[in-house]
Motif scaffolding. Sequence first.
Motif, short mmCIF file in Angstrom:
data_model
loop_
_atom_site.label_atom_id
_atom_site.label_comp_id
_atom_site.label_asym_id
_atom_site.label_seq_id
_atom_site.Cartn_x
_atom_site.Cartn_y
_atom_site.Cartn_z
N THR A 7 0.85 -1.19 0.00
CA THR A 7 0.00 0.00 0.00
C THR A 7 0.89 1.25 0.00
O THR A 7 1.99 1.22 0.52
N GLU A 8 0.38 2.33 -0.58
CA GLU A 8 1.18 3.55 -0.59
C GLU A 8 1.35 4.08 0.84
O GLU A 8 0.39 4.18 1.59
N LEU A 9 2.59 4.39 1.20
CA LEU A 9 2.86 4.87 2.57
C LEU A 9 2.39 6.30 2.72
O LEU A 9 2.45 7.08 1.77
N HIS A 10 1.94 6.66 3.90
CA HIS A 10 1.63 8.06 4.19
C HIS A 10 2.81 8.68 4.90
O HIS A 10 3.30 8.14 5.89
N TYR A 11 3.25 9.83 4.40
CA TYR A 11 4.37 10.53 5.05
C TYR A 11 3.83 11.78 5.73
O TYR A 11 3.07 12.53 5.13
N SER A 12 4.25 12.00 6.97
CA SER A 12 3.88 13.27 7.62
C SER A 12 4.98 14.30 7.38
O SER A 12 4.75 15.49 7.48
N TYR A 13 6.20 13.88 7.08
CA TYR A 13 7.29 14.77 6.69
C TYR A 13 8.38 13.96 6.01
O TYR A 13 8.45 12.74 6.18
N TYR A 14 9.21 14.66 5.23
CA TYR A 14 10.37 14.04 4.58
C TYR A 14 11.63 14.76 5.03
O TYR A 14 11.62 15.98 5.18
N HIS A 15 12.71 14.02 5.23
CA HIS A 15 14.02 14.69 5.39
C HIS A 15 14.66 14.84 4.01
O HIS A 15 14.95 15.91 3.56
N TYR A 16 14.90 13.73 3.35
CA TYR A 16 15.28 13.75 1.93
C TYR A 16 15.01 12.37 1.37
O TYR A 16 14.88 11.40 2.12
N SER A 17 14.90 12.30 0.03
CA SER A 17 14.51 11.05 -0.63
C SER A 17 13.37 10.41 0.16
O SER A 17 12.46 11.11 0.56
N GLN A 18 13.44 9.08 0.41
CA GLN A 18 12.29 8.49 1.11
C GLN A 18 12.47 8.49 2.62
O GLN A 18 11.75 7.81 3.33
N LEU A 19 13.47 9.22 3.13
CA LEU A 19 13.68 9.25 4.58
C LEU A 19 12.73 10.25 5.23
O LEU A 19 12.66 11.40 4.83
N GLY A 20 12.03 9.80 6.24
CA GLY A 20 11.11 10.70 6.92
C GLY A 20 10.19 9.95 7.87
O GLY A 20 10.51 8.85 8.32
N GLY A 21 9.04 10.56 8.14
CA GLY A 21 8.07 9.95 9.05
C GLY A 21 6.97 9.30 8.22
O GLY A 21 6.24 9.98 7.54
N TYR A 22 6.86 8.00 8.26
CA TYR A 22 5.93 7.29 7.40
C TYR A 22 5.10 6.30 8.21
O TYR A 22 5.50 5.87 9.29
N ARG A 23 3.94 5.96 7.67
CA ARG A 23 3.17 4.84 8.22
C ARG A 23 2.32 4.26 7.11
O ARG A 23 1.96 4.96 6.15
N CYS A 24 2.03 2.98 7.21
CA CYS A 24 1.21 2.32 6.21
C CYS A 24 -0.24 2.35 6.69
O CYS A 24 -0.53 1.91 7.80
N PRO A 25 -1.15 2.85 5.87
CA PRO A 25 -2.54 2.93 6.31
C PRO A 25 -3.23 1.56 6.41
O PRO A 25 -4.21 1.44 7.12
N SER A 26 -2.70 0.54 5.74
CA SER A 26 -3.45 -0.71 5.85
C SER A 26 -2.84 -1.74 6.80
O SER A 26 -3.57 -2.41 7.51
N CYS A 27 -1.49 -1.90 6.81
CA CYS A 27 -0.97 -2.95 7.70
C CYS A 27 -0.30 -2.39 8.95
O CYS A 27 0.25 -3.12 9.76
N HIS A 28 -0.30 -1.08 9.09
CA HIS A 28 0.23 -0.43 10.30
C HIS A 28 1.73 -0.52 10.47
O HIS A 28 2.26 -0.24 11.53
#
Lengths: 466, 240
Positions: A217-238
């Motif tokens: 599932t597409e990850l939800h990011y609340s912020y990015y530092h750079y590239s894919q590094l940041g605060g993420y969570r998966c809406p379906s599998c947690h």
Amino acid sequence: MRLCLSAAVIGGKISSLMSKLAGGRGSSLPGVVARRIYSRSLKKLASQIKSGVIMVTGTNGKTTTNNMIAKVLEAGGRRVIYNEEGANLITGITACFVRFSNITGSLDYDYASLEVDEASFPKVVKEVKPDIVVVTNFFRDQLDRYGELDKTVQVVKSALESLNDVTLILNADDPLAAQLGLLTGHKAVYYGIDRQEGTERAVAQTRESRFCPRCGTELHYSYYHYSQLGGYRCPSCHFKRPKPDVEGTDVSTVNGGYSTRVCFSEGCSSINLQTAGFYNLYNALAAFAVGRLLGLDNETVQAGLERYTPAIGRMERFRYRDKPCLLNLVKNPTGYNEGLATLLSIPGSKDVFMALNDNAADGRDISWIWDVDFEILARHLDELQSFTCSGTRAEEMALRLKYAGVPTSRITVIGDLESAITVSLQGEAETAYLFATYTALWPSQSILCRLAEKEEQHAVGMSSVS
Amino acid sequence: MLSVCHLYPDLLNLYGDRGNVLAFLQRCRWRGIPVKLSEIKMGESIDFNQVDFLFLGGGSDREQNLMAAELEKHRDKLKEAVENGLVILSICGGYQLLGKFYRTINGEEIPGLGILDYYTVAGEERLIGNVTIEIELDGKTVKATGFENHGGRTYLGNIKPLGRVLAGYGNNGRDGTEGARYKNVFCSYLHGPLLPKNPEITDHLIKLALKHRGMEAELTPLDDTLENMANETMLKRMLK
């Protein structure tokens, strides 16, 4: 058996000497020779390490992280061997042990701290059993050598699964690295950087993993530092960014370096780095986590990090007459984007040098430069005086700049590295900033050493503990 | 106004292929041809009638499967647009997807969109390296260079190749063909990306797009010194 090992070590050492006399660097040749004389050289040498073996793998930051770990351990009075110059294939790692061994094949060291190429990682752990494995991040890098990124992650994951009794030190901010804790079931220590307020970072960058590595599932990011590094969570599998055990907060830039508060379960302290590049904070946090895991106190860890000097091309500083010059190794889009951010963070006008080679060690496919956000340069043309493109694919580099919106009148193509570097050094801007891909790095560095003066790192002010 | 559509750039962003879109846009802008870009993400609807140039790239296996499922929903409209002369550039995985099927190493046949007449078979070794091909554009022969990196071998049915391999592997490493071409659809394995250092192909696509929109298709010449230098470097290296 002891005789075989001794012969292998002697053979390796002689080859190193010969190669140096012939003007080579000899960083992995002794390993090739030693392994040919006695195939179990590495296994036998590594088994003599007394307290533990640490390995650092991942796409970016291996060399810096590993050197930082070594400095931290040395600051704690431990005897450490490490592959300082980044020879990270199995031959380079063998060479590192050969170099530190005496001629009878014995070693007297507490720790080995080894950076290991991702693709070589399975082979290396078959011969050397790590106690701690640091995984820095996974970015797109040299696709023609590794195949696709997913496969690289898979290779590291399977090798980790084959190990027993190992502690992982993982970048919490990278979903691709962080997932290894869950997937392998090994004990894991996470490090990361908290959400930063007010830091403007490029957003149009190529991001590797927008999808949950577990369920797709597409990850939800609340912020990015750079590239894919940041605060993420998966809406379906947690699946989500794990809470870091070692976390950087309140990052600020100080005199071309970075200062950050570091928090962990028992409290907080701080680190000051005399190195440009936001990504170096991650490297320092990883080293911090290793130091704490091995029972060093905060002051020792800090002292070690402050003793760190950049390896070749990791933001090495030079001075040409009065003009500061920085040399920046670039290997992949993420590293290049961070390099461009660092270039633009330097005040005043800049002459920019960009060497692009397409030898095997650089990656023969240079398509990746089209994934770098060079468009950011077109928005800062007032401070960018000239662009000199060099290396075996100099024209292609120039073409990339042209399509990014840099006027061709500011772009010069000079294939020969020395002539090209000279043009950048003699340019009228206040600072020269040099980017080089892997095989262009060593020649560029030696040209700089000849034409300019290498600058030592500044002494670092006392850091506070809170 | 020309409308450029990049399909699923967040999924299919391997190997710098977005450089193709960049080249198309810039060469329009430099000539004062008004152009706009729309990037279509998963789940969004597409009106192919509004598009003048469609770009479809390749991704990693997982992402490619997601894309295939998504495009399947638009299959009939896309096929109709192809028949009506929509200008499309499709690279690597996107190229394979427009064909009939992809047969994996285990013999499993994953259906493609079946819009064009070719199929792809997975091979043991990936075909990786620099590549030079020869293409006919408006009766003129052009030498194009790029980099290929594909595990699948593509075999053409009743369809023309894009070009002939001068150095490298091409479609399958055997029959000397590279890519495929049908009406205004151009398919290729060439990364590099293809368009920036092969400006004659880019301009050809721009002309077709203008014609398709019913606009004047005469192009002002541009200074292609750097483009030609980049191309020449590889031609010299590969065609010694």
